[in-house]
Write an enzyme that holds these catalytic residues in place. Sequence first.
Site, PDB file in Angstrom:
ATOM      1  N   LYS A  13       0.833  -1.217   0.000  1.00  0.00           N
ATOM      2  CA  LYS A  13       0.000   0.000   0.000  1.00  0.00           C
ATOM      3  C   LYS A  13       0.868   1.267   0.000  1.00  0.00           C
ATOM      4  CE  LYS A  13      -2.157  -1.219   3.781  1.00  0.00           C
ATOM      5  NZ  LYS A  13      -1.468  -2.504   4.001  1.00  0.00           N
ATOM      6  N   ARG A  88      -9.899   0.148   8.536  1.00  0.00           N
ATOM      7  CA  ARG A  88      -9.407  -1.214   8.779  1.00  0.00           C
ATOM      8  C   ARG A  88     -10.458  -2.063   9.482  1.00  0.00           C
ATOM      9  NH1 ARG A  88      -3.514   0.232   8.841  1.00  0.00           N
ATOM     10  NH2 ARG A  88      -2.294  -1.655   9.061  1.00  0.00           N
ATOM     11  N   ARG A 122      11.573  -5.077   5.483  1.00  0.00           N
ATOM     12  CA  ARG A 122      11.210  -3.694   5.142  1.00  0.00           C
ATOM     13  C   ARG A 122      12.070  -2.705   5.927  1.00  0.00           C
ATOM     14  NH1 ARG A 122       5.076  -1.661   5.489  1.00  0.00           N
ATOM     15  NH2 ARG A 122       5.178  -2.425   7.628  1.00  0.00           N
ATOM     16  N   ARG A 152      11.037  -1.017  11.461  1.00  0.00           N
ATOM     17  CA  ARG A 152       9.936  -0.752  12.396  1.00  0.00           C
ATOM     18  C   ARG A 152       9.866  -1.801  13.496  1.00  0.00           C
ATOM     19  NH1 ARG A 152       4.640   0.455   8.773  1.00  0.00           N
ATOM     20  NH2 ARG A 152       3.739  -0.775  10.468  1.00  0.00           N
ATOM     21  N   ARG A 163      -0.397  -9.396  13.294  1.00  0.00           N
ATOM     22  CA  ARG A 163      -1.035  -8.386  12.430  1.00  0.00           C
ATOM     23  C   ARG A 163      -1.788  -9.055  11.282  1.00  0.00           C
ATOM     24  NH1 ARG A 163       4.060  -5.145  11.100  1.00  0.00           N
ATOM     25  NH2 ARG A 163       2.775  -3.884   9.734  1.00  0.00           N
TER      26      ARG A 163
HETATM   27  P1  ADP Z   1       2.140  -1.850   3.236  1.00  0.00           P
HETATM   28  O1  ADP Z   1       2.115  -0.342   3.188  1.00  0.00           O
HETATM   29  O2  ADP Z   1       0.966  -2.465   2.516  1.00  0.00           O
HETATM   30  O3  ADP Z   1       2.281  -2.400   4.624  1.00  0.00           O
HETATM   31  P2  ADP Z   1       4.721  -1.551   1.879  1.00  0.00           P
HETATM   32  O4  ADP Z   1       4.382  -0.740   0.676  1.00  0.00           O
HETATM   33  O5  ADP Z   1       5.435  -0.869   2.991  1.00  0.00           O
HETATM   34  O6  ADP Z   1       3.414  -2.337   2.418  1.00  0.00           O
HETATM   35  O7  ADP Z   1       5.576  -2.799   1.359  1.00  0.00           O
HETATM   36  C1  ADP Z   1       6.044  -3.801   2.278  1.00  0.00           C
HETATM   37  C2  ADP Z   1       7.427  -4.287   1.825  1.00  0.00           C
HETATM   38  O8  ADP Z   1       7.305  -4.964   0.574  1.00  0.00           O
HETATM   39  C3  ADP Z   1       8.461  -3.176   1.619  1.00  0.00           C
HETATM   40  O9  ADP Z   1       9.726  -3.676   2.018  1.00  0.00           O
HETATM   41  C4  ADP Z   1       8.401  -2.917   0.111  1.00  0.00           C
HETATM   42  O10 ADP Z   1       9.640  -2.427  -0.380  1.00  0.00           O
HETATM   43  C5  ADP Z   1       8.092  -4.311  -0.431  1.00  0.00           C
HETATM   44  N1  ADP Z   1       7.258  -4.304  -1.644  1.00  0.00           N
HETATM   45  C6  ADP Z   1       6.202  -3.488  -1.916  1.00  0.00           C
HETATM   46  N2  ADP Z   1       5.661  -3.781  -3.112  1.00  0.00           N
HETATM   47  C7  ADP Z   1       6.383  -4.826  -3.602  1.00  0.00           C
HETATM   48  C8  ADP Z   1       6.324  -5.614  -4.817  1.00  0.00           C
HETATM   49  N3  ADP Z   1       5.393  -5.372  -5.752  1.00  0.00           N
HETATM   50  N4  ADP Z   1       7.218  -6.610  -4.965  1.00  0.00           N
HETATM   51  C9  ADP Z   1       8.140  -6.849  -4.008  1.00  0.00           C
HETATM   52  N5  ADP Z   1       8.276  -6.167  -2.865  1.00  0.00           N
HETATM   53  C10 ADP Z   1       7.410  -5.163  -2.654  1.00  0.00           C
HETATM   54  P1  AMP Z   2       0.536   0.533   9.159  1.00  0.00           P
HETATM   55  O1  AMP Z   2       1.607   1.559   9.126  1.00  0.00           O
HETATM   56  O2  AMP Z   2      -0.610   0.835   8.245  1.00  0.00           O
HETATM   57  O3  AMP Z   2       1.098  -0.869   8.958  1.00  0.00           O
HETATM   58  O4  AMP Z   2      -0.077   0.574  10.640  1.00  0.00           O
HETATM   59  C1  AMP Z   2       0.724   0.281  11.780  1.00  0.00           C
HETATM   60  C2  AMP Z   2      -0.153   0.067  12.995  1.00  0.00           C
HETATM   61  O5  AMP Z   2      -0.868   1.284  13.294  1.00  0.00           O
HETATM   62  C3  AMP Z   2      -1.228  -1.001  12.851  1.00  0.00           C
HETATM   63  O6  AMP Z   2      -0.743  -2.316  13.117  1.00  0.00           O
HETATM   64  C4  AMP Z   2      -2.247  -0.538  13.916  1.00  0.00           C
HETATM   65  O7  AMP Z   2      -1.824  -0.870  15.229  1.00  0.00           O
HETATM   66  C5  AMP Z   2      -2.172   0.989  13.775  1.00  0.00           C
HETATM   67  N1  AMP Z   2      -3.162   1.456  12.784  1.00  0.00           N
HETATM   68  C6  AMP Z   2      -2.912   2.012  11.566  1.00  0.00           C
HETATM   69  N2  AMP Z   2      -4.049   2.302  10.920  1.00  0.00           N
HETATM   70  C7  AMP Z   2      -5.066   1.906  11.732  1.00  0.00           C
HETATM   71  C8  AMP Z   2      -6.472   1.891  11.624  1.00  0.00           C
HETATM   72  N3  AMP Z   2      -7.119   2.341  10.525  1.00  0.00           N
HETATM   73  N4  AMP Z   2      -7.203   1.400  12.678  1.00  0.00           N
HETATM   74  C9  AMP Z   2      -6.597   0.960  13.784  1.00  0.00           C
HETATM   75  N5  AMP Z   2      -5.267   0.900  13.938  1.00  0.00           N
HETATM   76  C10 AMP Z   2      -4.494   1.379  12.929  1.00  0.00           C
END
Ligand code: ADP
Ligand code: AMP
Length: 206
Positions: A13, A88, A122, A152, A163
């Site tokens: 995302k 969510r 990541r 993180r 999660r």
């Molecule tokens: P989200 O926001 O959904 O939690 P991220 O965009 O932070 O996910 O992506 C999670 C991890 O996967 C990061 O390390 C990112 O660089 C990697 N990633 C994202 N999209 C792809 C893809 N299409 N192929 C491989 N790795 C990806």
């Molecule tokens: P994210 O950065 O989207 O992976 O979110 C990290 C953490 O923040 C999640 O695991 C939740 O604990 C909290 N969080 C983010 N967005 C929401 C949401 N819409 N509702 C509740 N908790 C959230």
Amino acid sequence: MNIILLGAPGAGKGTQAAYLVNKFAIPHISTGDIFRSNIKQRTEIGLIAKSYIDKGQLCPDDVTVKIVELRLANEDCKKGFLLDGFPRTVPQAEALSKITDIDYVIDIEIPFERLLHRLTGRRVCAKCGASYHVDFLNGKTTCDCGEELIHRDDDTEETVSKRINVYTQQTQPLIDYYRERGKLISVNGDQAVEAVFEEIVQKLGK
Ligand code: ADP
Ligand code: AMP
């Protein structure tokens, strides 16, 4: 254009958000980023959020809806916005429907077995929120914006599995919720970053 990005933790995302906000010139609103910024600044919201985030649980709906409502009231959201990680839960989606209208919900589909590797590898920028993976960093430890990259606290093996469970139970029902309302666009997240983006743009018809 008002867009929601849906998908499991690690689906991509944040990565796609960076491309989308650049193409459509709309603000990127990540509730995770807002919570992390509050934690860094040791605000009251940050204190509450940390106790949930550390356990891999969702923050309470009322707190989360409030921060989104305040953010959406900003002038820059008048031309549209991209919500990343919100809603969510079904109650969050219902609350959002009372605040504003949504045009598209993009669900990034990904097999769960890919998520652990993606999230434990990541690295993120605490300043601009950019997301990287150690597999492609070639030893680099700084973001393109110059800031140090961090791992993180909730991207550990133990918290990631919690999660994913939380996603399955509380967030996945939103796929049907938005499909029933004719808003859902599903894309294959298990392909190269650029290919995911192309599929999104093509399905948006923009
Ligand atoms: P989200 O926001 O959904 O939690 P991220 O965009 O932070 O996910 O992506 C999670 C991890 O996967 C990061 O390390 C990112 O660089 C990697 N990633 C994202 N999209 C792809 C893809 N299409 N192929 C491989 N790795 C990806
Ligand atoms: P994210 O950065 O989207 O992976 O979110 C990290 C953490 O923040 C999640 O695991 C939740 O604990 C909290 N969080 C983010 N967005 C929401 C949401 N819409 N509702 C509740 N908790 C959230």
